[in-house]
Motif scaffolding. Structure first.
Motif, PDB file in Angstrom:
ATOM      1  N   ILE A 177       0.580  -1.202   0.106  1.00  0.00           N
ATOM      2  CA  ILE A 177      -0.028   0.089  -0.064  1.00  0.00           C
ATOM      3  C   ILE A 177       0.762   1.480  -0.110  1.00  0.00           C
ATOM      4  CG2 ILE A 177      -2.016  -1.134   1.215  1.00  0.00           C
ATOM      5  CD1 ILE A 177      -1.014  -0.061   3.514  1.00  0.00           C
ATOM      6  N   VAL A 178       2.126   1.023   0.101  1.00  0.00           N
ATOM      7  CA  VAL A 178       3.141   2.228  -0.047  1.00  0.00           C
ATOM      8  C   VAL A 178       3.209   2.688  -1.529  1.00  0.00           C
ATOM      9  CG1 VAL A 178       5.484   3.124   0.341  1.00  0.00           C
ATOM     10  CG2 VAL A 178       4.543   1.411   1.932  1.00  0.00           C
ATOM     11  N   PRO A 179       3.008   3.982  -1.796  1.00  0.00           N
ATOM     12  CA  PRO A 179       2.996   4.218  -3.477  1.00  0.00           C
ATOM     13  C   PRO A 179       4.291   3.839  -3.840  1.00  0.00           C
ATOM     14  CG  PRO A 179       1.952   5.975  -1.795  1.00  0.00           C
ATOM     15  CD  PRO A 179       2.462   4.950  -0.759  1.00  0.00           C
ATOM     16  N   ALA A 180       4.269   3.788  -5.250  1.00  0.00           N
ATOM     17  CA  ALA A 180       5.510   3.571  -5.884  1.00  0.00           C
ATOM     18  C   ALA A 180       6.480   4.576  -5.716  1.00  0.00           C
ATOM     19  CB  ALA A 180       5.077   3.023  -7.295  1.00  0.00           C
ATOM     20  N   VAL A 181       6.093   5.809  -5.963  1.00  0.00           N
ATOM     21  CA  VAL A 181       7.074   6.741  -5.855  1.00  0.00           C
ATOM     22  C   VAL A 181       7.750   6.917  -4.583  1.00  0.00           C
ATOM     23  CG1 VAL A 181       7.244   9.263  -6.372  1.00  0.00           C
ATOM     24  CG2 VAL A 181       5.831   8.169  -7.551  1.00  0.00           C
ATOM     25  N   ALA A 182       7.054   6.728  -3.308  1.00  0.00           N
ATOM     26  CA  ALA A 182       7.719   6.914  -2.092  1.00  0.00           C
ATOM     27  C   ALA A 182       8.755   5.816  -2.161  1.00  0.00           C
ATOM     28  CB  ALA A 182       6.650   6.769  -0.977  1.00  0.00           C
ATOM     29  N   SER A 183       8.334   4.517  -2.365  1.00  0.00           N
ATOM     30  CA  SER A 183       9.148   3.208  -1.977  1.00  0.00           C
ATOM     31  C   SER A 183      10.367   3.271  -3.132  1.00  0.00           C
ATOM     32  CB  SER A 183       8.326   2.092  -2.319  1.00  0.00           C
ATOM     33  OG  SER A 183       7.774   1.908  -3.712  1.00  0.00           O
ATOM     34  N   SER A 184      10.175   3.909  -4.298  1.00  0.00           N
ATOM     35  CA  SER A 184      11.362   4.134  -4.876  1.00  0.00           C
ATOM     36  C   SER A 184      12.421   5.035  -4.247  1.00  0.00           C
ATOM     37  CB  SER A 184      11.051   4.605  -6.352  1.00  0.00           C
ATOM     38  OG  SER A 184       9.919   3.506  -7.274  1.00  0.00           O
ATOM     39  N   PHE A 185      12.061   6.011  -3.798  1.00  0.00           N
ATOM     40  CA  PHE A 185      12.852   7.125  -3.158  1.00  0.00           C
ATOM     41  C   PHE A 185      13.588   6.359  -2.101  1.00  0.00           C
ATOM     42  CE2 PHE A 185      10.960  10.339  -5.933  1.00  0.00           C
ATOM     43  CZ  PHE A 185      11.865  10.874  -6.551  1.00  0.00           C
TER      44      PHE A 185
END
Length: 328
Positions: free
Chosen positions: A146-154
């Motif tokens: 449920i973590v957004p892909a953008v946040a997890s990528s950073f």
């Protein structure tokens, strides 16, 4: 006799009504159809938003993309019909990045699909055991989904930074060679695969549901026959969750061939096009180079490949997928 006379009179009366009102039967049928339509109209009213969404956001764009794939179209101008020229340009090497993207995506899928399935299945096996805090750990392992892909990528950019990232610090402590991770040609794909393993919570939940559906009597019968843990796993667990493995395999292949966010956010296709995934190259053709014709052709080629691979998996599933209460 009197009863028979009354029955005869009633019968004669009905025949008389039909003769006097020849359209009565048709009118009754019409009234019944109107009542059925009114009863079903409420259901159709609730279904209408879903149908409208399917036609507007799925079916119509698919038809338009099929048409654009046969045209030269730069989004701004008017589509010009060129037939299958876009497909020829892509398949026969005139497009420089097409086969590079295909190679990167295939290599990623070969690594990611089995890695994700094995990791998710192993975690589901652990979470299926009786232990303290089991509900907490189930929530914890699902949380990355449920973590957004953008946040997890950073987050992963910071963790795998070759200069000050935590991953290299751990490798130093273990006296292992450091890695360039996303910045190395040989390490970028394994790094993306490792990042993807972190977010397999949905696959774990599906595996867990399959494991919880296995009747305990099978394990008990195997224990009576002297079976050990390996026998239980190989002869009971794996066959009983083979349908779940089949489902996750199909979904894993489809998701792996459509990987996009990691290349878009983290690597931008680099280094040296090693992470130039197919869908990322499709996006570049459409919105960076403004070539919607080639992008649409790439989309349909991907659609065909996914259909073929899915059909192959379905065709071979009869040999290894077990359905309780039915044929393979």
């Amino acid at each position: 006799m009197p009863n028979r006379k009354k029955a005869g009179k009633r019968k004669g009366k009905c025949s008389l009504c039909i003769s006097l009102f020849p359209n009565r039967k048709g009118q009754l049928m019409k009234n019944r159809l109107q009542r059925e339509w009114k009863a079903n109209s409420t259901g159709w009213l609730f279904v209408l938003p879903a149908l409208a969404g399917f036609f507007i956001f799925n079916l119509i764009p698919m038809i338009m993309s099929a048409y654009y794939s046969l045209c030269e179209y730069n989004i701004i101008g008017t589509p010009e019909w060129i037939g299958i020229q876009n497909y020829i340009t892509l398949l026969f090497g005139e497009n420089e990045t097409f086969w590079v993207a295909v190679r990167a995506t295939v290599l990623y899928a070969i690594m990611a699909v089995p890695a994700n399935l094995l990791f998710a299945f192993a975690i589901a096996m652990l979470l299926n055991r009786k232990m303290i805090g089991r509900a907490f750990f189930r929530s914890l392992f699902y949380l990355p989904c449920i973590v957004p892909a953008v946040a997890s990528s950073f987050v992963w950019l910071l963790l795998m930074n070759p200069d000050y990232g935590l991953m290299n610090e751990i490798l130093k402590v273990l006296h292992l060679p450091e890695s360039q991770f996303f910045w190395g040609e040989d390490s970028v794909l394994p790094s993306v695969v490792f990042m993807g393993i972190w977010s397999t919570g949905a696959t774990q939940v599906i595996f867990l549901a399959g494991l919880q559906n296995i009747p305990r009597v099978y394990y008990e019968a195997l224990e009576i026959d002297g079976g050990n843990a390996w026998h239980k796993f190989w002869n009971v667990t794996v066959p009983m969750v083979s349908s779940t493995i089949f489902f996750n395999l199909v979904m894993g292949i489809i998701n792996a061939l459509q990987v996009f966010s990691q290349a878009y956010i983290i690597t931008e296709g680099g280094p040296n096009n090693r992470s130039l995934f197919y869908v990322y190259d499709l996006w570049r053709q459409a919105f960076k180079y403004m070539d919607m014709g080639k992008a649409s052709a790439m989309a349909w080629l991907l659609f065909i490949v996914v259909m073929v691979l899915t059909a192959i998996v379905f065709k071979t599933s009869g040999k290894w997928v077990y359905y309780e209460g039915g044929e393979n």
